[in-house]
Structures are given as structure tokens and as C-alpha cells.
Design a protein around this motif. Structure first.
Motif, PDB file in Angstrom:
ATOM      1  N   GLY A  34      28.447  24.488  80.545  1.00 50.50           N
ATOM      2  CA  GLY A  34      28.832  23.397  79.659  1.00 50.50           C
ATOM      3  C   GLY A  34      27.667  22.650  79.056  1.00 50.50           C
ATOM      4  O   GLY A  34      27.848  21.867  78.119  1.00 50.50           O
ATOM      5  N   ARG A  35      26.467  22.876  79.566  1.00 53.35           N
ATOM      6  CA  ARG A  35      25.299  22.160  79.058  1.00 53.35           C
ATOM      7  C   ARG A  35      24.617  22.918  77.928  1.00 53.35           C
ATOM      8  O   ARG A  35      24.313  22.341  76.882  1.00 53.35           O
ATOM      9  N   PHE A  36      24.359  24.191  78.145  1.00 48.53           N
ATOM     10  CA  PHE A  36      23.662  24.988  77.139  1.00 48.53           C
ATOM     11  C   PHE A  36      24.558  26.028  76.484  1.00 48.53           C
ATOM     12  O   PHE A  36      24.229  26.553  75.417  1.00 48.53           O
ATOM     13  N   GLY A  37      25.676  26.366  77.101  1.00 48.98           N
ATOM     14  CA  GLY A  37      26.599  27.339  76.550  1.00 48.98           C
ATOM     15  C   GLY A  37      27.812  26.679  75.940  1.00 48.98           C
ATOM     16  O   GLY A  37      27.897  25.448  75.859  1.00 48.98           O
ATOM     17  N   PRO A  38      28.798  27.469  75.510  1.00 45.48           N
ATOM     18  CA  PRO A  38      29.996  26.901  74.877  1.00 45.48           C
ATOM     19  C   PRO A  38      30.936  26.211  75.860  1.00 45.48           C
ATOM     20  O   PRO A  38      31.797  25.438  75.452  1.00 45.48           O
ATOM     21  N   GLY A  39      30.786  26.512  77.146  1.00 52.94           N
ATOM     22  CA  GLY A  39      31.626  25.863  78.152  1.00 52.94           C
ATOM     23  C   GLY A  39      32.945  26.549  78.405  1.00 52.94           C
ATOM     24  O   GLY A  39      33.734  26.098  79.234  1.00 52.94           O
ATOM     25  N   GLU A  40      33.203  27.665  77.710  1.00 55.99           N
ATOM     26  CA  GLU A  40      34.467  28.385  77.854  1.00 55.99           C
ATOM     27  C   GLU A  40      34.250  29.882  77.701  1.00 55.99           C
ATOM     28  O   GLU A  40      33.365  30.322  76.964  1.00 55.99           O
ATOM     29  N   ILE A  41      35.116  30.637  78.368  1.00 55.79           N
ATOM     30  CA  ILE A  41      35.133  32.093  78.209  1.00 55.79           C
ATOM     31  C   ILE A  41      35.789  32.422  76.872  1.00 55.79           C
ATOM     32  O   ILE A  41      36.789  31.801  76.494  1.00 55.79           O
ATOM     33  N   PRO A  42      35.255  33.381  76.105  1.00 60.44           N
ATOM     34  CA  PRO A  42      35.919  33.771  74.861  1.00 60.44           C
ATOM     35  C   PRO A  42      37.273  34.439  75.142  1.00 60.44           C
ATOM     36  O   PRO A  42      37.504  34.885  76.271  1.00 60.44           O
ATOM     37  N   PRO A  43      38.167  34.471  74.146  1.00 61.12           N
ATOM     38  CA  PRO A  43      37.945  34.188  72.731  1.00 61.12           C
ATOM     39  C   PRO A  43      37.896  32.705  72.407  1.00 61.12           C
ATOM     40  O   PRO A  43      38.325  31.867  73.199  1.00 61.12           O
ATOM     41  N   ASP A  44      37.390  32.417  71.216  1.00 60.45           N
ATOM     42  CA  ASP A  44      37.255  31.056  70.713  1.00 60.45           C
ATOM     43  C   ASP A  44      38.616  30.363  70.711  1.00 60.45           C
ATOM     44  O   ASP A  44      39.576  30.857  70.124  1.00 60.45           O
ATOM     45  N   LYS A  45      38.694  29.219  71.377  1.00 63.07           N
ATOM     46  CA  LYS A  45      39.967  28.492  71.511  1.00 63.07           C
ATOM     47  C   LYS A  45      40.224  27.511  70.367  1.00 63.07           C
ATOM     48  O   LYS A  45      41.248  26.844  70.350  1.00 63.07           O
ATOM     49  N   SER A  46      39.294  27.398  69.433  1.00 65.07           N
ATOM     50  CA  SER A  46      39.424  26.368  68.400  1.00 65.07           C
ATOM     51  C   SER A  46      40.558  26.639  67.421  1.00 65.07           C
ATOM     52  O   SER A  46      41.028  25.733  66.739  1.00 65.07           O
ATOM     53  N   GLN A  47      40.974  27.906  67.323  1.00 63.97           N
ATOM     54  CA  GLN A  47      42.034  28.298  66.389  1.00 63.97           C
ATOM     55  C   GLN A  47      41.652  28.030  64.935  1.00 63.97           C
ATOM     56  O   GLN A  47      42.515  27.945  64.064  1.00 63.97           O
ATOM     57  N   LYS A  48      40.371  27.872  64.687  1.00 64.93           N
ATOM     58  CA  LYS A  48      39.897  27.649  63.322  1.00 64.93           C
ATOM     59  C   LYS A  48      38.991  28.812  62.920  1.00 64.93           C
ATOM     60  O   LYS A  48      37.823  28.636  62.609  1.00 64.93           O
ATOM     61  N   THR A  49      39.556  30.006  62.957  1.00 69.24           N
ATOM     62  CA  THR A  49      38.780  31.202  62.647  1.00 69.24           C
ATOM     63  C   THR A  49      38.305  31.180  61.205  1.00 69.24           C
ATOM     64  O   THR A  49      39.094  31.003  60.280  1.00 69.24           O
ATOM     65  N   LYS A  50      37.004  31.312  61.014  1.00 60.73           N
ATOM     66  CA  LYS A  50      36.442  31.398  59.673  1.00 60.73           C
ATOM     67  C   LYS A  50      35.513  32.590  59.629  1.00 60.73           C
ATOM     68  O   LYS A  50      35.022  33.062  60.654  1.00 60.73           O
TER      69      LYS A  50
END
Length: 286
Positions: A34-50
Motif C-alpha cells: 500500500g505504500r509503494f504499490g497499488p495496494g490491490e491485486i489486479p485486475p484494476d478495480k476502478s472500473q474506469k478502463t481507458k
């Protein structure tokens, strides 16, 4: 396929674990950091795929740069691509100025990845400065260390076109970047570009942050002339500067309008020794 056409890992057990389970677990920890990485296992949870056209990712040992690298791989985890053009610096000076591989497979503890022969051939024919040389890739770590992150992140099969650079001047980067853009623009299969580079090497933590921050600003603006000017003016020892430039040129030609810094940190930030550090950045181009 014969082992003759298979590149065995050169730095497994050195830059990352040589055992499959240990490697998989360490990559997972890099994502969950959570400090240097994204803090979560992929896939991206943002649901804002661009659409992400390419990334810049570090290539140090995973205990140093793995968490920083995980940020960009987290973001591309929901992007669709079948092929990956990977570009990095030739640390050993083996082979021609620019080298790719004609065919075969690259092996990591997580499995085999095939070479996209059609893509590698097409770029070589278009650029006319890109040669085929397996030996040039045989010892170098800069592209190899990207593969386990791709294998961990991608749920579908992909192939790679690896390119390693001794010549990293602006003219070479322009030729390579333009060729990659021309070739990938006409392909039906989607392509991801990866520039493999660390940033400032073996300076104080304060100097690394200061120099790298200015260089990263140039990268985010997609201004290649500014990038090379900053590199020279500040004497930034980013090892894969030509790879970064080539990807900047390609993604801009393909439609990217900006870069986004996801995370920057030095080995000193991560491990605590700030006297002589190496800088790492995770950047995406959208």
C-alpha cells in the motif's frame, strides 16, 4: 519447439525468485504493497478502463522496484492486447546497436512466452536499423524482469517483440519510435508498449528525487526534445533513456496525449539506505 529457440531465464534467483510459487507470492506482495504499490491485486478495480498506449517500468530486483512496477501493471490489467513490444537498454554491449529476436520462446518460472515473429519482422523491415541477434538478449535483465508481471496480470495469451538498445541517441529513438507506430497502427491485434528503465543511479536520495522529477515532467509532456535536453543538462543517469524516448514517440503518434506518473520511489525510500540510491518510476501513457 526445440530448446535451441528457447531463451532460458538469465536472472531468475537473482533479480526475482527462481521457484514458481515464491515468484508468484512476491509479485502478489508487490501489488498489495500500500505504500509503494497499488495496494490491490489486479485486475484494476476502478472500473474506469481507458486506453493505455504504453508504460514505463523499472527493472531492478523485485525487492527494490517490484512494488513501484506493480502500479503500471495494475493499470494495464484491464486493457486488451495480444502483443507486447518491450524496449530496454543493452547493459552488456553485446551485439548490434538495436537487436530483436526473430522467433522462439522466452521462459520464466511462470511459463513460456512466444515471440511475435510477424511484429518483430515488420518493425525490423520498416526501421532498417533493427537487427536480429539472440545473443544480445541472452544475459540482460531489463526485459526479462517485465515478463513475470505480465504473466501474473494477463489472463489471456500474449506474445512479445523484445528490443534491446545500445544506441540510444535521439535520432535512433525517432527512427525506432516512428517505425513502431507505423507498424502497430495497421495491425488488427492490439499492442502494448513497455519502456524498461531505471532512473538516477548511485546518487544521494535528494539528488535522485530532484533530477528524476524534472526528467519525469518531460516524459509526461511527451516532449522528446525537452526530455533529451533535461537528460543532458542534469546528467540524469537513466539507463533506458532511448527506450523511454522511443515509446514516447510511438504512443504520441498512435494517439496518446499525456503521461501519468503513478509512483516514483528510490531504492533508498524502499530499503532505507539513502546515501546512494537508484530511482524507479511507474508511468502510463493515455
Amino acid at each position: 519447439m526445440s530448446n535451441r529457440n528457447r531463451r532460458s531465464p538469465a536472472v531468475a534467483g537473482v533479480f526475482y525468485p527462481s521457484k514458481k510459487d515464491e515468484l508468484y507470492d512476491l509479485i502478489g506482495l508487490s501489488f498489495k504493497d500500500g505504500r509503494f504499490g497499488p495496494g490491490e491485486i489486479p485486475p484494476d478495480k476502478s472500473q474506469k478502463t481507458k486506453k493505455i498506449f504504453g508504460i514505463v517500468s523499472p527493472h531492478a530486483g523485485y525487492i527494490y522496484s517490484g512494488a513501484v512496477a506493480a502500479n503500471a501493471y495494475y493499470k494495464i490489467s484491464t486493457n486488451r492486447f495480444n502483443s507486447v513490444i518491450m524496449i530496454g537498454p543493452n547493459h552488456y554491449g553485446i551485439g548490434p546497436g538495436l537487436a530483436t529476436v526473430k522467433s522462439g520462446e522466452w521462459e520464466t518460472p511462470l511459463g513460456l512466452v512466444g515471440i511475435d515473429s510477424d511484429l518483430a519482422n515488420s518493425i525490423s523491415e520498416d526501421a532498417e536499423i533493427l537487427d536480429f541477434d539472440e545473443l544480445a538478449h541472452s544475459r540482460d535483465h531489463c526485459l526479462e524482469v517485465q515478463l513475470p508481471f505480465l504473466q501474473y496480470t494477463k489472463t489471456t495469451q500474449f506474445k512479445i517483440a523484445p528490443i534491446i538498445m545500445i544506441m540510444q541517441d535521439i535520432e535512433t529513438a525517432l527512427k525506432l519510435g516512428d517505425s513502431i507506430a507505423r507498424v502497430t497502427r495497421t495491425r488488427t491485434n492490439e499492442v502494448m508498449l513497455i519502456a524498461s528503465s531505471d532512473f538516477t543511479h548511485y546518487e544521494s536520495n535528494e539528488d535522485a528525487h530532484r533530477k528524476d522529477s524534472e526528467l519525469i515532467d518531460a516524459i509526461l509532456s511527451l516532449d522528446v526534445s525537452k526530455f533529451y535536453d533535461t537528460l543532458e543538462r542534469l546528467n540524469v543517469t537513466a539507463c533506458g533513456f532511448g527506450a523511454i524516448a522511443a515509446v514516447m514517440i510511438s504512443v504520441k503518434a498512435l494517439g496518446a496525449t499525456r503521461g501519468q506518473l503513478l509512483r516514483y520511489a528510490t531504492s533508498g525510500d524502499v530499503r532505507g539506505d539513502t546515501t546512494s540510491v537508484v530511482g524507479y518510476a511507474s508511468i502510463i501513457f493515455t
